[in-house]
Design an enzyme around this catalytic site. Structure first.
Site, PDB file in Angstrom:
ATOM      1  N   CYS A   1       0.841  -1.192   0.000  1.00 51.64           N
ATOM      2  CA  CYS A   1       0.000   0.000   0.000  1.00 51.64           C
ATOM      3  C   CYS A   1       0.878   1.245   0.000  1.00 51.64           C
ATOM      4  O   CYS A   1       1.862   1.284   0.729  1.00 51.64           O
ATOM      5  CB  CYS A   1      -0.887  -0.012   1.239  1.00 51.64           C
ATOM      6  SG  CYS A   1      -1.936   1.447   1.382  1.00 51.64           S
ATOM      7  N   PRO A   2       0.579   2.242  -0.809  1.00 56.92           N
ATOM      8  CA  PRO A   2      -0.619   2.441  -1.620  1.00 56.92           C
ATOM      9  C   PRO A   2      -0.452   2.045  -3.087  1.00 56.92           C
ATOM     10  O   PRO A   2      -1.308   2.344  -3.901  1.00 56.92           O
ATOM     11  CB  PRO A   2      -0.834   3.951  -1.514  1.00 56.92           C
ATOM     12  CG  PRO A   2       0.562   4.499  -1.514  1.00 56.92           C
ATOM     13  CD  PRO A   2       1.388   3.484  -0.741  1.00 56.92           C
TER      14      PRO A   2
END
Length: 192
Positions: A17-18
């Site tokens: 992430c992201p």
């Protein structure tokens, strides 16, 4: 299970992430309306992230199939090209949250990262509620409290803040840039 038919496949394996969401946004921009994108990821948090991002951006989350370590997310591009991605309006920076903590203000901090991320390093007084568990645990929170939502970069926390607002929470703030830029006190597993 046999492979579902998708119009395009995006390889986001090995990314944390992201990045799976960033790559998915780019891929969706070039996809024709109504077409299906298969996103292959290995980040366990991507399941909740994809669903929440699709809801906030107006695209349709069809589901996720797990094949060993790989999560195959299926998203259908909305036919409305104007489906602008929503962002939570109330944002606070790390420094202002740190001042609130130092002043011992009565606030609630929700950390929506995965449990392992939280365990190794989190803000004192933060409660761990991973984004994927938020809906089922929303009753643990008080709608009268001033809530600050934190994640690693501000993306998952933005989605969580939107979800809380949709459920009647009125004093919700997204903390940006989140733990990736946090310079205040933290607690977690001590690695010696």
């Amino acid at each position: 299970m046999e492979n579902l038919k998708s119009n395009e496949i995006l390889d986001a394996k090995g990314l944390a992430c992201p990045m799976p969401i960033v790559k998915t946004k780019k891929a969706m921009n070039t996809l024709e309306a109504g077409r299906v994108l298969e996103v292959q990821a290995t980040d366990k948090g991507s399941k909740a992230d994809m669903k929440a991002w699709a809801e906030s951006s107006g695209h349709q989350y069809l589901g996720t199939i797990e094949e060993g370590e790989v999560l195959k997310h299926y998203l259908r591009k909305s036919s409305n090209d104007d489906a602008a991605e929503k962002k939570h309006p109330n944002v606070i920076n790390n420094e202002d949250l740190e001042k609130k903590l130092e002043a011992n203000e009565k606030i609630v901090i929700i950390d929506v990262r995965e449990a392992a991320e939280y365990a190794f390093n989190h803000i004192p007084r933060a409660t761990s509620i991973p984004l994927g568990e938020l809906e089922e645990r929303i009753n643990e929170l008080n709608k009268q409290d001033e809530i600050f939502v934190v994640c690693r970069t501000g993306n998952r926390s933005d989605l969580a803040a939107q979800k809380l607002s949709q459920n009647g929470f009125t004093k919700v703030n997204n903390v940006v840039p989140g733990m990736s830029g946090w310079k205040g006190k933290t607690i977690g597993i001590d690695l010696k």
